[in-house]
Design a protein around this motif. Sequence first.
Motif, PDB file in Angstrom:
ATOM      1  N   THR A 111      11.751 -19.761 -28.319  1.00 29.40           N
ATOM      2  CA  THR A 111      12.440 -19.588 -27.052  1.00 29.40           C
ATOM      3  C   THR A 111      13.285 -20.823 -26.742  1.00 29.40           C
ATOM      4  N   VAL A 112      14.213 -20.666 -25.801  1.00 26.90           N
ATOM      5  CA  VAL A 112      15.041 -21.792 -25.359  1.00 26.90           C
ATOM      6  C   VAL A 112      15.447 -21.587 -23.913  1.00 26.90           C
ATOM      7  N   ASN A 113      15.569 -22.697 -23.176  1.00 26.43           N
ATOM      8  CA  ASN A 113      16.101 -22.660 -21.813  1.00 26.43           C
ATOM      9  C   ASN A 113      16.817 -23.978 -21.545  1.00 26.43           C
ATOM     10  N   ALA A 114      18.109 -23.878 -21.243  1.00 25.26           N
ATOM     11  CA  ALA A 114      18.917 -25.060 -20.939  1.00 25.26           C
ATOM     12  C   ALA A 114      19.179 -25.102 -19.439  1.00 25.26           C
ATOM     13  N   ALA A 115      18.894 -26.230 -18.796  1.00 23.07           N
ATOM     14  CA  ALA A 115      19.034 -26.332 -17.336  1.00 23.07           C
ATOM     15  C   ALA A 115      19.440 -27.765 -16.951  1.00 23.07           C
ATOM     16  N   PRO A 116      20.099 -27.957 -15.822  1.00 24.85           N
ATOM     17  CA  PRO A 116      20.504 -26.915 -14.869  1.00 24.85           C
ATOM     18  C   PRO A 116      21.755 -26.180 -15.350  1.00 24.85           C
ATOM     19  N   GLU A 117      22.008 -25.047 -14.752  1.00 18.84           N
ATOM     20  CA  GLU A 117      23.213 -24.278 -15.038  1.00 18.84           C
ATOM     21  C   GLU A 117      23.633 -23.530 -13.768  1.00 18.84           C
ATOM     22  N   PRO A 118      24.855 -23.712 -13.339  1.00 21.45           N
ATOM     23  CA  PRO A 118      25.893 -24.556 -13.947  1.00 21.45           C
ATOM     24  C   PRO A 118      25.581 -26.042 -13.796  1.00 21.45           C
ATOM     25  N   LEU A 165       8.893 -27.610 -26.972  1.00 23.07           N
ATOM     26  CA  LEU A 165      10.093 -28.374 -27.322  1.00 23.07           C
ATOM     27  C   LEU A 165      10.768 -28.856 -26.045  1.00 23.07           C
ATOM     28  N   LYS A 166      11.258 -30.110 -26.092  1.00 17.78           N
ATOM     29  CA  LYS A 166      11.977 -30.632 -24.933  1.00 17.78           C
ATOM     30  C   LYS A 166      12.857 -31.783 -25.363  1.00 17.78           C
ATOM     31  N   THR A 167      14.128 -31.730 -24.966  1.00 19.54           N
ATOM     32  CA  THR A 167      15.059 -32.814 -25.247  1.00 19.54           C
ATOM     33  C   THR A 167      16.200 -32.746 -24.247  1.00 19.54           C
ATOM     34  N   THR A 168      17.056 -33.755 -24.249  1.00 23.77           N
ATOM     35  CA  THR A 168      18.187 -33.786 -23.317  1.00 23.77           C
ATOM     36  C   THR A 168      19.492 -34.015 -24.069  1.00 23.77           C
ATOM     37  N   VAL A 169      20.593 -33.517 -23.484  1.00 30.27           N
ATOM     38  CA  VAL A 169      21.943 -33.727 -24.011  1.00 30.27           C
ATOM     39  C   VAL A 169      22.888 -33.892 -22.823  1.00 30.27           C
ATOM     40  N   LYS A 170      24.070 -34.421 -23.083  1.00 30.60           N
ATOM     41  CA  LYS A 170      25.087 -34.563 -22.046  1.00 30.60           C
ATOM     42  C   LYS A 170      25.979 -33.328 -22.019  1.00 30.60           C
ATOM     43  N   ILE A 223      21.646 -32.357 -19.445  1.00 31.10           N
ATOM     44  CA  ILE A 223      21.036 -31.025 -19.573  1.00 31.10           C
ATOM     45  C   ILE A 223      19.686 -31.197 -20.263  1.00 31.10           C
ATOM     46  N   THR A 224      18.678 -30.570 -19.732  1.00 28.83           N
ATOM     47  CA  THR A 224      17.353 -30.567 -20.367  1.00 28.83           C
ATOM     48  C   THR A 224      17.145 -29.221 -21.054  1.00 28.83           C
ATOM     49  N   VAL A 225      16.847 -29.294 -22.335  1.00 28.16           N
ATOM     50  CA  VAL A 225      16.666 -28.071 -23.126  1.00 28.16           C
ATOM     51  C   VAL A 225      15.199 -27.965 -23.546  1.00 28.16           C
ATOM     52  N   THR A 226      14.523 -26.934 -23.046  1.00 31.26           N
ATOM     53  CA  THR A 226      13.112 -26.723 -23.376  1.00 31.26           C
ATOM     54  C   THR A 226      12.961 -25.449 -24.200  1.00 31.26           C
TER      55      THR A 226
END
Length: 308
Positions: free
Chosen positions: A209-216, A273-278, A223-226
Motif C-alpha cells: 500500500t501507499v499514501n502520500a500526504a498532505p495533498e494538495p 514504510l515511511k519516508t519524506t520527499v520535497k 510530503i510524507t509517504v507511508t
Amino acid sequence: MRIRATVAAVTGALALSALAVPAAQAAGGGSHDPVDTLKALRAATSGRTTFTGAAPTETGTPYALDAKFGNVRINKGKPIVAGVSNKVTVPVTFTVTHGAGVDLTADDTELDLLVYRGRYSAPANILVGDDYPACVNTSATVATCKSTLDIYPGEELENADATSWKALGFIVDWNGQDPFDDDADLSKVGYTEQDALAATKLQRFSRLTVNAAPEPVKKGRTITVTGKLSRANWDTGKYAGYSTQAVKLQFRKKGSTTYSTVKTVKTSTTGALKTTVKASVDGYYRYSFAGTSTTPAVSAAGDFVDVK
C-alpha cells in the motif's frame, strides 16, 4: 471430483492416509487418492513402502510399464502464488510416450501427476489436482495430457511450503486385477513412476500500500509517504507484515507513463514504510517491491499528489 490426499504435519514428518490401493479409474474421471496408489505400488515393487514401512499383502511384483512422461510444464513455467484462503488452480501439461500395448484410456489404467517438496522417499508435503489428467492420443504411442494442481491454502499449506517443488508422475495398468483383492496377482500389473519431471516454486501472495500526504501541497513543502508490505502467512491464515525488506519509492510525473526511483526504504519489523520527499510537480507516488524467492514482486497503485 476425486478424493484428495489427506496430509498433515506430525512432529516434523507426514501422517499420510492409511495404506490401501484405491479402485482403478481411467484417466480423465473417477475418484481416488494418488498417495495411496503410490504407497501401495512402492510397497509391492520394493517389498516395503518408504511412506509407512508396511509390507504388502498381495502376491507378485508389478512389471515395468512401457511408458514415459515428458514435456511437463506447470503453471506455464511461472511460480505458483497463493493467498491465505482462496483456492488456487494452475494448469499442468505433459506428454506420455508409451508402447503400442499400453492403453491410457482403458478403465483399469490409472495415471496421475502430482508435486511434492522434501525427500522423494518421505515428502514433507504433496499437492494434487481435484481431477485426473485428461489425455488425448496424438498417435498410437504418444498422448498429450492436461490437468491442474488445485491448492487450498487454508487446509494444505504452511510457511515452509514457500520453496521449490518437484513433479512426479505415475501410471498403473491393472490389467483386470482387482485392487481391493488381497490375493491379487501383482505380477500382472504394469507400473511406472518418474520423479523430478519438472520443478515449480510456491510463493506467498504479497500486498503493498501507499499514501502520500498532505495533498494538495505547496511546492517545496515536505510530503510524507507511508505504506505497508505484507504477505500471506499460511501458518496463521492471515496476512502479516514483511519485515526489513528493501522497497523502492517511485514517482511518475503527471502526463508520463514511466516511474522513476526516488529512493530505497526498508520496511520496519511490522512491514511498515515511511519516508519524506520535497514536493516539486504534480504526479503519482508508489512503493515497489522486487520480490524474494518466497514472495512475488508487487507494486502499489500510484497515489496522486497535487502540487500548488
